[in-house]
Each structure stands twice: as C-alpha cells, then as structure tokens.
Design a protein around this motif. Sequence first.
Motif, PDB file in Angstrom:
ATOM      1  N   UNK A 199       0.844  -1.197   0.000  1.00 50.67           N
ATOM      2  CA  UNK A 199       0.000   0.000   0.000  1.00 50.67           C
ATOM      3  C   UNK A 199       0.875   1.241   0.000  1.00 50.67           C
ATOM      4  N   UNK A 200       1.911   1.248   0.833  1.00 48.87           N
ATOM      5  CA  UNK A 200       2.821   2.384   0.904  1.00 48.87           C
ATOM      6  C   UNK A 200       3.636   2.512  -0.378  1.00 48.87           C
ATOM      7  N   UNK A 201       4.189   1.403  -0.862  1.00 51.07           N
ATOM      8  CA  UNK A 201       5.039   1.408  -2.056  1.00 51.07           C
ATOM      9  C   UNK A 201       4.316   1.963  -3.275  1.00 51.07           C
ATOM     10  N   UNK A 202       3.058   1.561  -3.466  1.00 53.18           N
ATOM     11  CA  UNK A 202       2.307   1.981  -4.653  1.00 53.18           C
ATOM     12  C   UNK A 202       1.331   3.115  -4.376  1.00 53.18           C
ATOM     13  N   UNK A 203       1.436   3.705  -3.195  1.00 53.15           N
ATOM     14  CA  UNK A 203       0.616   4.853  -2.827  1.00 53.15           C
ATOM     15  C   UNK A 203      -0.879   4.558  -3.016  1.00 53.15           C
ATOM     16  N   UNK A 204      -1.302   3.397  -2.525  1.00 47.58           N
ATOM     17  CA  UNK A 204      -2.694   2.983  -2.642  1.00 47.58           C
ATOM     18  C   UNK A 204      -3.492   3.493  -1.452  1.00 47.58           C
ATOM     19  N   UNK A 205      -4.791   3.680  -1.633  1.00 48.01           N
ATOM     20  CA  UNK A 205      -5.602   4.125  -0.493  1.00 48.01           C
ATOM     21  C   UNK A 205      -5.722   3.008   0.538  1.00 48.01           C
ATOM     22  N   UNK A 206      -5.783   3.388   1.774  1.00 49.10           N
ATOM     23  CA  UNK A 206      -5.943   2.416   2.858  1.00 49.10           C
ATOM     24  C   UNK A 206      -7.429   2.121   3.029  1.00 49.10           C
TER      25      UNK A 206
END
Length: 97
Positions: free
Chosen positions: A5-12
Amino acid sequence: MKQLVTKYNLPSIKQPASTGNLAKTVDLESEHKGLFKLYSKLVHPSSYLVNDYANSAAVENQKILQIHAQLYAHDSVSRICEELNIPYEVSKPYGKA
C-alpha cells in the motif's frame, strides 16, 4: 500488504467491499443473487455438502458451474483482447462470421 500500500501509494481500506456491493456497482446484481448461494454452498464447507451430497453433486449443479466457467472464460479472453487491441478478425468467437 501494508508495505505494498505504501510502495504503490494505494488508499488504505479498512474493509473491502462485499461481493454483493461489487455486483451492484457493475450492474450484475441479479446474476449475483441468482448464483451466489450455489457458489458459496459449494465453495465453503457446509452441511449441504455433508448432509445432501447427492443433490450438491447433481448434474444440474455441474452444468450450471460448467456453463458459467465458460461464460467467465470467454468474458476474460474478450477483455484481454480488447485491452491488447487484438483485431476482431483474430479474436472473434469460434463459428462467428
């Protein structure tokens, strides 16, 4: 998962959408309602499989699963062909002019 999630800047997302909500979103709610009970009973261990195996293994259920496997496979191949811009002459369903 958190690293991805952090690596690909995905929403939590705290809780993923249910299959019912996803089906409604893509306008397949009636298909979901018609097939979900059968699929869930066959996929998840249940008393249906233990106590009523003859009906759970019925030819009708087998045919329903086979037909939908073919429909979903065809849909997947069609979407892949569209995404890859494969000409219809190459990707058309067998037997169609």
